[in-house]
Scaffold this active site. Structure first.
Site, short mmCIF file in Angstrom:
data_model
loop_
_atom_site.label_atom_id
_atom_site.label_comp_id
_atom_site.label_asym_id
_atom_site.label_seq_id
_atom_site.Cartn_x
_atom_site.Cartn_y
_atom_site.Cartn_z
N LYS A 68 5.05 0.85 8.53
CA LYS A 68 3.59 0.94 8.47
C LYS A 68 2.90 0.34 9.69
O LYS A 68 1.84 0.82 10.11
CB LYS A 68 3.07 0.29 7.18
CG LYS A 68 3.42 1.08 5.93
CD LYS A 68 2.79 0.47 4.70
CE LYS A 68 3.15 1.29 3.46
NZ LYS A 68 2.44 0.81 2.26
N ASP A 104 -3.91 2.48 1.36
CA ASP A 104 -3.45 1.41 0.47
C ASP A 104 -4.61 0.51 0.04
O ASP A 104 -4.70 0.08 -1.10
CB ASP A 104 -2.38 0.55 1.15
CG ASP A 104 -1.02 1.21 1.19
OD1 ASP A 104 -0.73 2.05 0.32
OD2 ASP A 104 -0.23 0.88 2.10
#
Length: 271
Positions: A68, A104
Site C-alpha cells: 500500500k 480504507d
C-alpha cells in the site's frame, strides 16, 4: 460471459490467495451488468506487476499487504487524501496513466459511525502499516484522541509523529481507558485464529472494539470483547465499504451494499 471485450480488474498483494475481494467485485459486476472480471494476483516483484498493469491494460487494481505504501513511487498520480495518508489501496488505469486512491479511510469511518459517535473519543489504534495509516487519518478527521501502539516501536513512533498523536508501547496501554480499540494488524488472521493482539484484561465493558481482520469474522479479540460486554465491529464491515467505494471509483456507479455483505457472508459460511 468472458469475451474479447471483457475488462480486467484485480488485486495485487502477497499473500493474496485468501482475499475476498474477488467475491465483492465479481458479484457487483454481475449485478451491474458489466462485462468485467476481477482476479487475484500474488505479486513478488511490484515494479514488474505495475508494468504489467500498464502493458495489459488492466482497468483497475486493489492494493493490499505489503504494497500500500511501496506502490506510490510507481504511480503517475496520487489523489490528495491518499497522498496525505501515504498509502494507496486503489489504482485506476486511465489510458496507461495510473492514479492512486485510498478508500480504507472512508470504509472505516462508515463502519464505525454506524455504531459509535466518534467525536472526541479516545481511540487506541493497533498497528502502523498502510491500513493503520488510513484509519488514523480518518480518526483525526473526527477529532479523536488517537493513541498508536505497535509491536515494532520504531514504526509505531513514526506513524504517531506523522498523525501528530500519542505513541505507547503495547505493554503500557492497559491503563489508558480507551473508548475505542481498533486492531489494524494481521494478528488473529487465519491460520493463527487463536492469537489476539491484546490481553483480555485490557478490555472493559462498554468500549467499542473493531477488528479489520475478516477471516475469521469472529476473531479471538472480538470473542473476548463480546464476553466482557464490549460493542464489536467485525472486519467485513470495513472490507465491504472500502470495496464499494472502489467500485464507485472504477465504474461511476454505487453498488448494493447489502448484496456485497450477503455475498461475503455466504462465502465464509461455506468454508
Amino acid at each position: 460471459m468472458i469475451d474479447a471485450q471483457t475488462q480486467l480488474y484485480g488485486v495485487i498483494g502477497n499473500p493474496v490467495r485468501h482475499s475476498l475481494s474477488p467475491i465483492i467485485h465479481n458479484g457487483a459486476f454481475r449485478r451491474m451488468g458489466l462485462n468485467a472480471v476481477y482476479l487475484a494476483f500474488e505479486v513478488k516483484d511490484l515494479k514488474e506487476a505495475i508494468n504489467g498493469i500498464r502493458g495489459l491494460g488492466i482497468r483497475g487494481v486493489s492494493v493490499t499487504i505489503p504494497f500500500k505504501t511501496e506502490v506510490i513511487p510507481f504511480l503517475d498520480k496520487v489523489e490528495d487524501v491518499a497522498e496525505k495518508i501515504k498509502a494507496v489501496n486503489t489504482i485506476v488505469n486511465e489510458g496507461g496513466k495510473l492514479i492512486g486512491y485510498n478508500t480504507d479511510w472512508c470504509g472505516v469511518l462508515e463502519a464505525l459511525e454506524e455504531k459509535v459517535d466518534l467525536k472526541g473519543k479516545r481511540v487506541v489504534l493497533l498497528g502502523a502499516g498502510g491500513a493503520a495509516r488510513a484509519i488514523g487519518f480518518a480518526l483525526k478527521r473526527r477529532d479523536c484522541e488517537v493513541i498508536v501502539s505497535n509491536r515494532t516501536m520504531d514504526k509505531g513512533a513514526v506513524l504517531a509523529k506523522e498523525l501528530m498523536c500519542i505513541h505507547r508501547p503495547l505493554s503500557s496501554i492497559e491503563g489508558l481507558k480507551a473508548d475505542v480499540i481498533i486492531n489494524a494488524t494481521p494478528v488473529g488472521m487465519h491460520p493463527y485464529k487463536e492469537e489476539s493482539p491484546l490481553p483480555k484484561k485490557v478490555l472493559r465493558e462498554g468500549m467499542a472494539v473493531m477488528d479489520i481482520v475478516y477471516r475469521p469474522v469472529q476473531t479471538k479479540l472480538l470473542r473476548e470483547a463480546e464476553e466482557i460486554g464490549c460493542l464489536t465491529i467485525n472486519g467485513l464491515e470495513m472490507l465491504s465499504r472500502q470495496g464499494a467505494a472502489q467500485l464507485e471509483i472504477w465504474t461511476g456507479k454505487k453498488p448494493e451494499m447489502a448484496k456485497i455483505k450477503e455475498d461475503l457472508c455466504q462465502t465464509l459460511l461455506r468454508e
